[in-house]
Enzyme design. Sequence first.
Site, PDB file in Angstrom:
ATOM      1  N   GLU A  35       0.819  -1.210   0.000  1.00  0.00           N
ATOM      2  CA  GLU A  35       0.000   0.000   0.000  1.00  0.00           C
ATOM      3  C   GLU A  35       0.866   1.278   0.000  1.00  0.00           C
ATOM      4  O   GLU A  35       0.521   2.264  -0.635  1.00  0.00           O
ATOM      5  CB  GLU A  35      -0.955  -0.063   1.212  1.00  0.00           C
ATOM      6  CG  GLU A  35      -1.784   1.178   1.475  1.00  0.00           C
ATOM      7  CD  GLU A  35      -2.513   1.726   0.250  1.00  0.00           C
ATOM      8  OE1 GLU A  35      -2.917   0.931  -0.632  1.00  0.00           O
ATOM      9  OE2 GLU A  35      -2.655   2.970   0.166  1.00  0.00           O
ATOM     10  N   GLY A  36       2.010   1.222   0.700  1.00  0.00           N
ATOM     11  CA  GLY A  36       2.885   2.394   0.745  1.00  0.00           C
ATOM     12  C   GLY A  36       3.313   2.820  -0.665  1.00  0.00           C
ATOM     13  O   GLY A  36       3.261   4.009  -1.011  1.00  0.00           O
ATOM     14  N   HIS A  37       3.719   1.837  -1.500  1.00  0.00           N
ATOM     15  CA  HIS A  37       4.134   2.155  -2.875  1.00  0.00           C
ATOM     16  C   HIS A  37       2.941   2.729  -3.663  1.00  0.00           C
ATOM     17  O   HIS A  37       3.103   3.655  -4.450  1.00  0.00           O
ATOM     18  CB  HIS A  37       4.628   0.903  -3.605  1.00  0.00           C
ATOM     19  CG  HIS A  37       5.829   0.279  -2.980  1.00  0.00           C
ATOM     20  ND1 HIS A  37       5.782  -0.899  -2.286  1.00  0.00           N
ATOM     21  CD2 HIS A  37       7.126   0.665  -2.966  1.00  0.00           C
ATOM     22  CE1 HIS A  37       6.993  -1.219  -1.859  1.00  0.00           C
ATOM     23  NE2 HIS A  37       7.836  -0.287  -2.251  1.00  0.00           N
ATOM     24  N   ALA A 176       2.483   7.321   6.010  1.00  0.00           N
ATOM     25  CA  ALA A 176       1.154   6.751   6.307  1.00  0.00           C
ATOM     26  C   ALA A 176       1.203   6.144   7.709  1.00  0.00           C
ATOM     27  O   ALA A 176       2.213   5.546   8.092  1.00  0.00           O
ATOM     28  CB  ALA A 176       0.813   5.691   5.280  1.00  0.00           C
ATOM     29  N   SER A 185       4.485  -0.038   8.107  1.00  0.00           N
ATOM     30  CA  SER A 185       5.750  -0.617   7.652  1.00  0.00           C
ATOM     31  C   SER A 185       5.541  -2.103   7.465  1.00  0.00           C
ATOM     32  O   SER A 185       4.762  -2.731   8.212  1.00  0.00           O
ATOM     33  CB  SER A 185       6.828  -0.388   8.720  1.00  0.00           C
ATOM     34  OG  SER A 185       7.907  -1.269   8.517  1.00  0.00           O
TER      35      SER A 185
END
Length: 287
Positions: A35-37, A176, A185
Amino acid sequence: MQIITDPAEMQSIAEGLRLQHQFIGVVMTMGALHEGHLSLVRLAQKKAGIVIMTLFVNPTQFGPGEDFERYPRPFEQDAALARSAGVDYLFAPSPEQIYPDGFVTAIDPGPMAESFEGSLRPGHFKGVATVVVKLLGITRPHLAVFGEKDAQQLAVIRRAVADLNIGTVIEGAPIARENDGLATSSRNIYLSFEERQQAPLLFKAISHARQETGSGRKDLASIAREAEAIVHSGSAASTDYLCFVDDETFELASEAVPGKAYRLIMAVRFGSTRLIDNWKYLCPNDK
Ligand code: PAF
């Protein structure tokens, strides 16, 4: 989405897009997308008409014993995620295409690369800076988005891009967080139940620093000591570092100067899981 592996082909596509006055944004990844990407892709899409994602597990930023070989490479899954996120081009070269025989040039990011994360991983930021500059040369973007979570990497990249007059706008994407403030993370899953309960102390430490600087205090070294005490108050965590640094140079900062930007940076170990977090503080100009 078009998948490109050849650097020369990617470069010629990017040049063509530029000639058509397309605004190109790039998101660089080593794959194993999460999700971070995808949040970086969404930010790039807001700012740019065309989004290129690079997917390259860069061998030169791994140290001995850092498991370059075992780094996950779920290519099909990554390509499907990138496609469904609306990425226009996925640039996924092989190590031989990025580092062909005879390759010798590298970027020395200076002292900034030797402290904090750099002192634990000698040569890491040299590898990062070199590959990022190469990927910028290949994808020719107007804008590149990197996560603020890796604040030292972001500072190293900003410096290299400015020093080498590359001309790409470097955009930091906000960290986030979970509902309780813990920065998201892929390492959070390694926390035990008890460690997961304690990990939001990092955000509590940040909140303390935000409140104290907000009330006008400029004694950054003391505020950082108080923030560290908060981390230790409710946990058996051990701190690798927790301090304020100059946001540009990553030099230790003990007293805030009006108009300058700082960052509270921390790396804290909960058992065998090492978490990093940070908060940017812009010291307001005196009235
Ligand atoms: O942050 C990363 O994933 C990597 O360090 C980067 C910027 C893609 C360079 O390999």
